[in-house]
Design an enzyme around this catalytic site. Sequence first.
Site, PDB file in Angstrom:
ATOM      1  N   HIS A  70       0.821  -1.216   0.000  1.00 34.44           N
ATOM      2  CA  HIS A  70       0.000   0.000   0.000  1.00 34.44           C
ATOM      3  C   HIS A  70       0.852   1.262   0.000  1.00 34.44           C
ATOM      4  O   HIS A  70       0.356   2.348  -0.301  1.00 34.44           O
ATOM      5  CB  HIS A  70      -1.052  -0.023   1.120  1.00 34.44           C
ATOM      6  CG  HIS A  70      -0.563   0.328   2.483  1.00 34.44           C
ATOM      7  ND1 HIS A  70      -0.201  -0.614   3.421  1.00 34.44           N
ATOM      8  CD2 HIS A  70      -0.398   1.526   3.089  1.00 34.44           C
ATOM      9  CE1 HIS A  70       0.162  -0.004   4.538  1.00 34.44           C
ATOM     10  NE2 HIS A  70       0.049   1.298   4.364  1.00 34.44           N
ATOM     11  N   ASP A 124       0.285  -7.528   1.531  1.00 34.67           N
ATOM     12  CA  ASP A 124       0.679  -6.120   1.595  1.00 34.67           C
ATOM     13  C   ASP A 124       2.211  -6.054   1.590  1.00 34.67           C
ATOM     14  O   ASP A 124       2.843  -5.818   2.615  1.00 34.67           O
ATOM     15  CB  ASP A 124       0.093  -5.476   2.860  1.00 34.67           C
ATOM     16  CG  ASP A 124       0.203  -3.972   2.833  1.00 34.67           C
ATOM     17  OD1 ASP A 124       0.596  -3.420   1.788  1.00 34.67           O
ATOM     18  OD2 ASP A 124      -0.102  -3.346   3.874  1.00 34.67           O
ATOM     19  N   SER A 210       3.846   2.480   8.280  1.00 38.92           N
ATOM     20  CA  SER A 210       3.589   1.444   7.279  1.00 38.92           C
ATOM     21  C   SER A 210       4.816   1.143   6.440  1.00 38.92           C
ATOM     22  O   SER A 210       5.580   2.048   6.093  1.00 38.92           O
ATOM     23  CB  SER A 210       2.492   1.891   6.321  1.00 38.92           C
ATOM     24  OG  SER A 210       1.260   1.660   6.895  1.00 38.92           O
TER      25      SER A 210
HETATM   26  N1  ARG Z   1      -1.466   1.775   7.486  1.00 38.32           N
HETATM   27  C1  ARG Z   1      -0.674   2.595   8.349  1.00 38.32           C
HETATM   28  C2  ARG Z   1       0.229   3.498   7.535  1.00 38.32           C
HETATM   29  O1  ARG Z   1      -0.124   3.803   6.436  1.00 38.32           O
HETATM   30  C3  ARG Z   1       0.082   1.812   9.352  1.00 38.32           C
HETATM   31  C4  ARG Z   1      -0.854   1.226  10.291  1.00 38.32           C
HETATM   32  C5  ARG Z   1      -0.250   0.473  11.379  1.00 38.32           C
HETATM   33  N2  ARG Z   1      -1.194   0.594  12.424  1.00 38.32           N
HETATM   34  C6  ARG Z   1      -1.149  -0.053  13.564  1.00 38.32           C
HETATM   35  N3  ARG Z   1      -2.046   0.207  14.452  1.00 38.32           N
HETATM   36  N4  ARG Z   1      -0.231  -0.957  13.784  1.00 38.32           N
HETATM   37  O2  ARG Z   1       1.210   4.022   7.999  1.00 38.32           O
END
Ligand code: ARG
Length: 249
Positions: A70, A124, A210
């Site tokens: 992503h 992912d 992420s």
């Molecule tokens: N999807 C998030 C990002 O774009 C990271 C999420 C991780 N979240 C978590 N609660 N571990 O950075």
Amino acid sequence: MRISPRLVAALALVAVQLASQLVAAPAALAVVGGSVAGRAPWVAALLDARGSQFCGGALIAPDRVVTAAHCTQERGLLGPRDRAPRQLTVVLDRHDLRTRSGVRVGVSGIWRHPAFTDVGRGDDLAVLQLDGPVAFEPVRVGDAVAGRTATAYGWGRTAESGPVSSLLRQVDVPIRADHDCAAALAGYRADAMLCAGFPDGGRDACTGDSGGPLVSDGLLVGVVSYGRGCARAGQPGAYTRLAHYRDRL
Ligand code: ARG
């Protein structure tokens, strides 16, 4: 030699102050609930065309960085839009994003897992081919073992609605059993995902982390993928389980 009681008292005071800082630091800061990381040159910051950090990554070969699928897309008007390799810069060995320390390297190609659709369904995972090799030691990939402690790294938010960090931070979280992960995360795939976090929350990766690494027993076991909020009780963070993708790394 005689040691004066005053010296003892002064040293004790210093010790208590140091200890209280050590105890106080994790509560306020993070990733969420972590602390400022030590030097970790293999942790990558992904910068967009404007130079802003938007994801993390990990050096797995002198010229390859693993990140989240992503992270290779951005939100467009009609849905996710691919980021072009040339819009991305990988930075290694830059602890403080406000500086120009470390090395910047361009991206010549992006491999994104072909089955990736959205984070909740897994896969992912992406690998960035760098323009050339860097001199830092890559991290080796291994499998996650439930019950072991793992360390997540990133420059992401330090609370669910908090600010990001310019200093690289790290947080220790326990790798959870698959039945806990399945209970907390709809669509959890035990073969291809893992989850980590305390039952009461308090420590977690968060937005901006992420793509960044999860390391356990010295091996890269996961990539920060998603979570419901950050560090909430009963909501462990979800990671891509790298061992499942070994033949593609
Ligand atoms: N999807 C998030 C990002 O774009 C990271 C999420 C991780 N979240 C978590 N609660 N571990 O950075």
